[in-house]
Design an enzyme around this catalytic site. Sequence first.
Site, PDB file in Angstrom:
ATOM      1  N   ASP A   1       0.820  -1.212   0.000  1.00 20.00           N
ATOM      2  CA  ASP A   1       0.000   0.000   0.000  1.00 20.00           C
ATOM      3  C   ASP A   1       0.859   1.271   0.000  1.00 20.00           C
ATOM      4  O   ASP A   1       2.068   1.219   0.215  1.00 20.00           O
ATOM      5  CB  ASP A   1      -0.910  -0.024   1.240  1.00 20.00           C
ATOM      6  CG  ASP A   1      -1.983   1.049   1.173  1.00 20.00           C
ATOM      7  OD1 ASP A   1      -2.295   1.525   0.065  1.00 20.00           O
ATOM      8  OD2 ASP A   1      -2.509   1.426   2.230  1.00 20.00           O
TER       9      ASP A   1
ATOM     10  N   GLU B   1       2.116   4.934  -4.354  1.00 19.15           N
ATOM     11  CA  GLU B   1       2.080   5.816  -5.561  1.00 19.15           C
ATOM     12  C   GLU B   1       3.415   6.546  -5.719  1.00 19.15           C
ATOM     13  O   GLU B   1       3.791   6.813  -6.861  1.00 19.15           O
ATOM     14  CB  GLU B   1       0.923   6.793  -5.439  1.00 19.15           C
ATOM     15  CG  GLU B   1      -0.456   6.139  -5.544  1.00 19.15           C
ATOM     16  CD  GLU B   1      -0.811   5.278  -4.338  1.00 19.15           C
ATOM     17  OE1 GLU B   1      -0.325   5.614  -3.234  1.00 19.15           O
ATOM     18  OE2 GLU B   1      -1.539   4.289  -4.491  1.00 19.15           O
TER      19      GLU B   1
ATOM     20  N   ASP C   1      -9.107   3.294  -2.319  1.00 19.27           N
ATOM     21  CA  ASP C   1     -10.053   3.812  -1.323  1.00 19.27           C
ATOM     22  C   ASP C   1     -11.328   4.336  -1.967  1.00 19.27           C
ATOM     23  O   ASP C   1     -11.490   5.548  -2.172  1.00 19.27           O
ATOM     24  CB  ASP C   1      -9.385   4.918  -0.508  1.00 19.27           C
ATOM     25  CG  ASP C   1      -8.218   4.377   0.294  1.00 19.27           C
ATOM     26  OD1 ASP C   1      -8.080   3.145   0.387  1.00 19.27           O
ATOM     27  OD2 ASP C   1      -7.447   5.194   0.831  1.00 19.27           O
TER      28      ASP C   1
HETATM   29  C1  GLC Z   1      -4.831   3.441   2.715  1.00 21.82           C
HETATM   30  C2  GLC Z   1      -5.319   2.150   2.066  1.00 21.82           C
HETATM   31  C3  GLC Z   1      -6.394   1.537   2.916  1.00 21.82           C
HETATM   32  C4  GLC Z   1      -5.835   1.277   4.313  1.00 21.82           C
HETATM   33  C5  GLC Z   1      -5.336   2.593   4.921  1.00 21.82           C
HETATM   34  C6  GLC Z   1      -4.627   2.370   6.260  1.00 21.82           C
HETATM   35  O1  GLC Z   1      -5.812   4.392   2.718  1.00 21.82           O
HETATM   36  O2  GLC Z   1      -5.764   2.364   0.768  1.00 21.82           O
HETATM   37  O3  GLC Z   1      -6.851   0.337   2.346  1.00 21.82           O
HETATM   38  O4  GLC Z   1      -6.820   0.739   5.131  1.00 21.82           O
HETATM   39  O5  GLC Z   1      -4.396   3.189   4.033  1.00 21.82           O
HETATM   40  O6  GLC Z   1      -3.544   1.528   6.098  1.00 21.82           O
END
Ligand code: GLC
Length: 671
Positions: free
Chosen positions: A309, A312, A422
């Site tokens: 995660d 980007e 998200d």
């Molecule tokens: C980002 C991710 C989401 C996750 C959050 C906390 O927003 O896209 O899926 O729950 O971070 O880690």
Amino acid sequence: MVTRYLFGSPVETEAVITPVETSQGFPPALNVLQQKEGLLSFSCKLEEEDIVYGLGEAPGGINKRGHLYESFNSDDPCHTEEKKSLYGSHNLIVIDGSRHLGMFVDCGASVTFDIGYTDPEVLTISPSVGDFVLYTIEGSSSEDILHQFRKIIGRSYMAPRWAFGFQQSRWSYATAEEVRSVVSDYREHHIPLDAVYLDIDYMEDYKDFTVSEERFPEFDEFVREMRQEGIRLVPIIDAGVKIEDGYDIFEEGKKNGYFCKRQDGTDFVAGVWPGRTHFPDFLNKDARRWFGEKYKCLLDCGIEGFWNDMNEPAMFFTEEGIKKVKSYLADFDFSDQSANHYFELTNQASGLANRREDYAAFYHHIHGKFVRHDLVHNLYGYNMTRAAGEAFEKLYPDKRLLLFSRSSYIGMHRYGGIWTGDNQSWWSHLVLNLKMMPSLNMCGFLYCGADLGGFGSHCTRDLLLRWLALGIFTPLMRNHSAYGTRRQECTCFGDSKAFEGIISLRYRLIPYLYSEYMKACLEDRLMFRPLAFQYPEDKIARHIEDQLLVGESIMIAPIVEQNAVGRTVYLPEDMKLLLFRDAQVVREKILSKGWHYFEAALDEVPVFLRKNKLLPLCEPAETTDALDFGNLELMSFNDREITYLLYDDDGLSKNYRMPGNQRLLTVKEPD
Ligand code: GLC
């Protein structure tokens, strides 16, 4: 036929891995416009009947006409209709209509696709840099073009079969106790479940490759305990590495020069979850190898899947950005209370995250060159996932592990899947989920799915049920929600019978879904297809955006409106409507080609079975490991003997081509 056109000297993205001959000059099918500063744009006329497919994870419809898109991987949790960019950049489009032409712009920097936005009859592609590769693909149909494209980008990542089970997530299950209670709630309500996700709170102060001993004591024991319950735990890994003396990942990365640098050679700093962080230079192969090997500490605890995660990479702010806002505030004129002044003030603060200036302020070491990040921005998440994928290949050459990422680029499809980031608990995002599936498949991403029920905003029972009724068909079927939103587990909305029924149906469908998924991967084809691909001559089917073919045997037409009790559906051929409740068919009807209205209650799932096609179903179970593929019920709507080639394997190893992996299922001609 694929043709390659090279412009300038681009960074090798390794999206295309099969050699393609380079042609000199410009593609004859396109007009070339010389823009200022040596930049090129390519354009062509769109005829009225043309549909433009592609762009993978982009907003908009299956037909991309009428919008402006920018490939620039963006962390934007509020993706409303007018947004141009999301988390992934998949620069493939296919024109289908007056001709069949595919184009892939292989470029790590921003690329704009104006698909009839400025002029409804003109498509213009504008890379933001002069260095890129353009591929044109000619073929007899869109499917033929996509097949050729998939051949040159290499085989898609194949997830283990357990990853087709239902998965529960939330930001954040903060303790082992909380995870246990989520699992026992599911088991008590007999809702099948295969995996629970660990979001950032399993870590110690959000430090990658650490586990909080206080909240998850004896982690390997806990992983084992969950496996005995039939549950796999899937931890998150974030791109940013916390700056903290004594933290091994930080110290090793710093010592070896593995972090992205500012122009002056110092390590670039941004604020993310752990506070001040450095970004590993995933585009540097040594840094990539180093980071990938770090996953081993969790694999050694028995972990079999990860989600990557914030790659980007997402930045909440940088010191440079804060300084700018501070100096703005120092000069702020309090006597000016005009609206514009107010908007400017709020923009200053909200503009701190993911600033383009920050993306132009750090560098990568790529094959001996020092390359500014914004020129290769779209390759970052891809290479983070590649780091993990390459390490897994070395550590477990014959085991399939679950791996997917938020940010992506074509090429990453060989290493992992994606989730679409998200989204929100909005009905429009359920529709977006539906429309994205074929576009993602076109770009090689087969293991994918959205946060079911929506990540941000408060979900409602009806939205979750309708969303699950779509999610049961997507390879990644995960309910995930944000911190601070209403609890969204299927056990949180009173009577859970409807959830049990819908998710049990998913498990009944796994022999078919897994078979269709694996065949699509192995044969470089799509699992989700727009109706137009199967019925190209049918003028109505060509423009249907809210129904999809899933594999060879079924069509889906999900209900995507609040309070709707049914919907209209277009059948391009005679089909049999199967209406499931409690994972059993409660109504069935043969419907003829044309428009129909059907009803389906919140606990019901409609499936349209194609004529002379076969749908194998197994008995439901509470985990994928407990499914019996040997005992299948064959649903059919046939007027002759029909067969279905079921792909099935051990679901875990990479022995895809074993002769026993394919089984021919037959239904006799009815008497
Ligand atoms: C980002 C991710 C989401 C996750 C959050 C906390 O927003 O896209 O899926 O729950 O971070 O880690």
